[in-house]
Design an enzyme around this catalytic site. Structure first.
Site, PDB file in Angstrom:
ATOM      1  N   ASP A 141       0.815  -1.167  -0.005  1.00 48.02           N
ATOM      2  CA  ASP A 141       0.036   0.041   0.063  1.00 48.02           C
ATOM      3  C   ASP A 141       0.846   1.418  -0.032  1.00 48.02           C
ATOM      4  O   ASP A 141       2.106   1.077  -0.138  1.00 48.02           O
ATOM      5  CB  ASP A 141      -1.017  -0.009   1.016  1.00 48.02           C
ATOM      6  CG  ASP A 141      -0.528   0.172   2.411  1.00 48.02           C
ATOM      7  OD1 ASP A 141       0.916   0.312   2.485  1.00 48.02           O
ATOM      8  OD2 ASP A 141      -1.183   0.412   3.584  1.00 48.02           O
ATOM      9  N   HIS A 142       0.102   2.429   0.195  1.00 47.12           N
ATOM     10  CA  HIS A 142       0.915   3.861   0.200  1.00 47.12           C
ATOM     11  C   HIS A 142       2.110   3.544   1.469  1.00 47.12           C
ATOM     12  O   HIS A 142       3.096   4.437   1.178  1.00 47.12           O
ATOM     13  CB  HIS A 142       0.160   4.819   0.376  1.00 47.12           C
ATOM     14  CG  HIS A 142      -0.590   4.718   1.406  1.00 47.12           C
ATOM     15  ND1 HIS A 142      -1.725   3.981   1.555  1.00 47.12           N
ATOM     16  CD2 HIS A 142      -0.735   5.387   2.739  1.00 47.12           C
ATOM     17  CE1 HIS A 142      -2.430   4.003   2.672  1.00 47.12           C
ATOM     18  NE2 HIS A 142      -1.661   5.039   3.657  1.00 47.12           N
ATOM     19  N   CYS A 167       3.209  -3.022   4.053  1.00 47.00           N
ATOM     20  CA  CYS A 167       2.372  -1.942   4.449  1.00 47.00           C
ATOM     21  C   CYS A 167       3.070  -1.381   5.581  1.00 47.00           C
ATOM     22  O   CYS A 167       4.351  -1.518   5.619  1.00 47.00           O
ATOM     23  CB  CYS A 167       0.929  -2.209   4.865  1.00 47.00           C
ATOM     24  SG  CYS A 167       0.555  -3.521   6.326  1.00 47.00           S
ATOM     25  N   THR A 204       2.993  -1.252   8.883  1.00 48.22           N
ATOM     26  CA  THR A 204       3.391  -2.455   9.868  1.00 48.22           C
ATOM     27  C   THR A 204       3.495  -3.628   9.433  1.00 48.22           C
ATOM     28  O   THR A 204       4.153  -4.482  10.144  1.00 48.22           O
ATOM     29  CB  THR A 204       2.277  -2.293  10.944  1.00 48.22           C
ATOM     30  OG1 THR A 204       1.054  -2.659  10.409  1.00 48.22           O
ATOM     31  CG2 THR A 204       2.075  -0.797  11.659  1.00 48.22           C
ATOM     32  N   GLY A 205       3.106  -4.030   8.357  1.00 49.75           N
ATOM     33  CA  GLY A 205       2.948  -5.351   7.825  1.00 49.75           C
ATOM     34  C   GLY A 205       1.928  -5.975   8.290  1.00 49.75           C
ATOM     35  O   GLY A 205       1.673  -7.180   7.732  1.00 49.75           O
ATOM     36  N   HIS A 222      10.155 -23.908   9.325  1.00 52.19           N
ATOM     37  CA  HIS A 222       8.894 -24.544  10.139  1.00 52.19           C
ATOM     38  C   HIS A 222       7.625 -24.431   9.559  1.00 52.19           C
ATOM     39  O   HIS A 222       6.682 -25.172   9.750  1.00 52.19           O
ATOM     40  CB  HIS A 222       9.120 -24.162  11.472  1.00 52.19           C
ATOM     41  CG  HIS A 222      10.111 -24.514  12.439  1.00 52.19           C
ATOM     42  ND1 HIS A 222      10.537 -24.271  13.682  1.00 52.19           N
ATOM     43  CD2 HIS A 222      11.263 -25.002  12.134  1.00 52.19           C
ATOM     44  CE1 HIS A 222      11.314 -24.933  14.351  1.00 52.19           C
ATOM     45  NE2 HIS A 222      12.277 -25.279  13.125  1.00 52.19           N
ATOM     46  N   HIS A 245       7.145 -30.965  10.670  1.00 57.38           N
ATOM     47  CA  HIS A 245       6.444 -29.385  10.474  1.00 57.38           C
ATOM     48  C   HIS A 245       5.325 -29.652   9.305  1.00 57.38           C
ATOM     49  O   HIS A 245       4.329 -28.867   9.064  1.00 57.38           O
ATOM     50  CB  HIS A 245       7.296 -28.629   9.728  1.00 57.38           C
ATOM     51  CG  HIS A 245       8.425 -28.373  10.893  1.00 57.38           C
ATOM     52  ND1 HIS A 245       8.308 -27.771  12.241  1.00 57.38           N
ATOM     53  CD2 HIS A 245       9.793 -28.465  10.996  1.00 57.38           C
ATOM     54  CE1 HIS A 245       9.264 -27.750  12.926  1.00 57.38           C
ATOM     55  NE2 HIS A 245      10.158 -28.258  12.141  1.00 57.38           N
TER      56      HIS A 245
HETATM   57  C1  RB5 Z   1      -1.918   2.709   6.365  1.00 56.92           C
HETATM   58  O1  RB5 Z   1      -1.698   3.997   6.953  1.00 56.92           O
HETATM   59  C2  RB5 Z   1      -1.513   1.936   7.304  1.00 56.92           C
HETATM   60  O2  RB5 Z   1      -2.653   1.460   8.147  1.00 56.92           O
HETATM   61  C3  RB5 Z   1      -1.193   0.433   6.694  1.00 56.92           C
HETATM   62  O3  RB5 Z   1       0.151   0.649   6.034  1.00 56.92           O
HETATM   63  C4  RB5 Z   1      -0.666  -0.531   7.572  1.00 56.92           C
HETATM   64  O4  RB5 Z   1       0.092  -0.245   8.404  1.00 56.92           O
HETATM   65  C5  RB5 Z   1      -1.934  -1.297   8.115  1.00 56.92           C
HETATM   66  O5  RB5 Z   1      -1.859  -2.627   8.673  1.00 56.92           O
END
Ligand code: RB5
Length: 149
Positions: free
Chosen positions: A8-9, A65, A67-68, A98, A133
Site C-alpha cells: 500500500d502507500h 504496508c 506495519t505489515g 517450520h 512440520h
Molecule cells: C496505512 O496508514 C496503514 O494503516 C497501513 O499501511 C498498515 O500499517 C496497516 O496495517
C-alpha cells in the site's frame, strides 16, 4: 524464481527497493503496485499477491504496508496462503523452515531498508524442513478445507 510484490502507500517505497534488489539478482518480479504515495487500501494488494502465489504465477510473495500487519492479515485470507510477518532474519528463517510460509510480510515503518533486504534474502534462500512440520501445515490446510465461515 518469480516473486510477486504488493504494497500500500505505507509500503510502496520499500517494495520498490526490494524490487530493485531482487531484479539485480536476476529474479523475475510480478509487481502488483501500488506505486504512488496516494492513499490506497492494503487488502486489495494482499489478496492479489496471495492469488498470484496460489495460482503459481509466482513462486513466493512479499507484501509491505506500514506495519505489515494489515496486508498480512489480508493475504492470509487467501486459501492456502501462509503469510509471515517478520521483523528479523531469525523469524524469516523459521517462517520458511517450520511454517513453509509462502508470503513474507514486512512493515516499512518498522524495519529499515537494510534489515528488510536481509530478511528478504533469508526468506528466499531458506528451504522448508518438512518432516514433523508438514503434519502441522497439513492440519491448517485441512481446517481451511472444512471450515464454513
Ligand atoms: C496505512 O496508514 C496503514 O494503516 C497501513 O499501511 C498498515 O500499517 C496497516 O496495517
Amino acid at each position: 524464481m518469480k516473486i510477486a510484490l504488493g504494497a500500500d502507500h505505507g509500503g510502496y517505497e520499500l517494495k520498490n527497493i526490494i524490487k530493485e534488489h531482487l531484479s539485480s539478482k536476476g529474479i523475475t518480479i510480478l509487481d502488483f503496485g501500488t506505486n504512488t504515495p496516494d492513499s490506497v487500501d492494503y487488502p486489495f494488494y494482499g489478496f492479489n499477491v496471495g492469488q498470484a502465489v496460489i495460482s503459481k504465477e509466482a513462486d513466493l510473495g512479499i507484501v509491505v504496508c506500514g506495519t505489515g500487519i494489515g496486508i498480512s492479515i489480508a493475504a492470509n485470507k487467501v486459501k492456502g496462503i501462509r503469510a509471515a510477518l517478520c521483523t528479523n532474519s531469525y523469524m524469516a528463517r523459521m517462517a520458511r523452515e517450520h511454517n513453509d510460509a509462502n508470503i513474507l510480510a514486512l512493515g516499512a515503518r518498522v524495519v529499515g531498508p537494510g534489515l528488510a533486504l536481509e530478511i528478504v534474502d533469508t526468506f528466499l534462500n531458506t528451504p522448508f524442513s518438512g518432516d514433523r512440520h508438514s503434519r502441522r501445515i497439513d492440519q491448517i490446510a485441512a481446517y481451511e478445507d472444512k471450515k464454513k465461515s
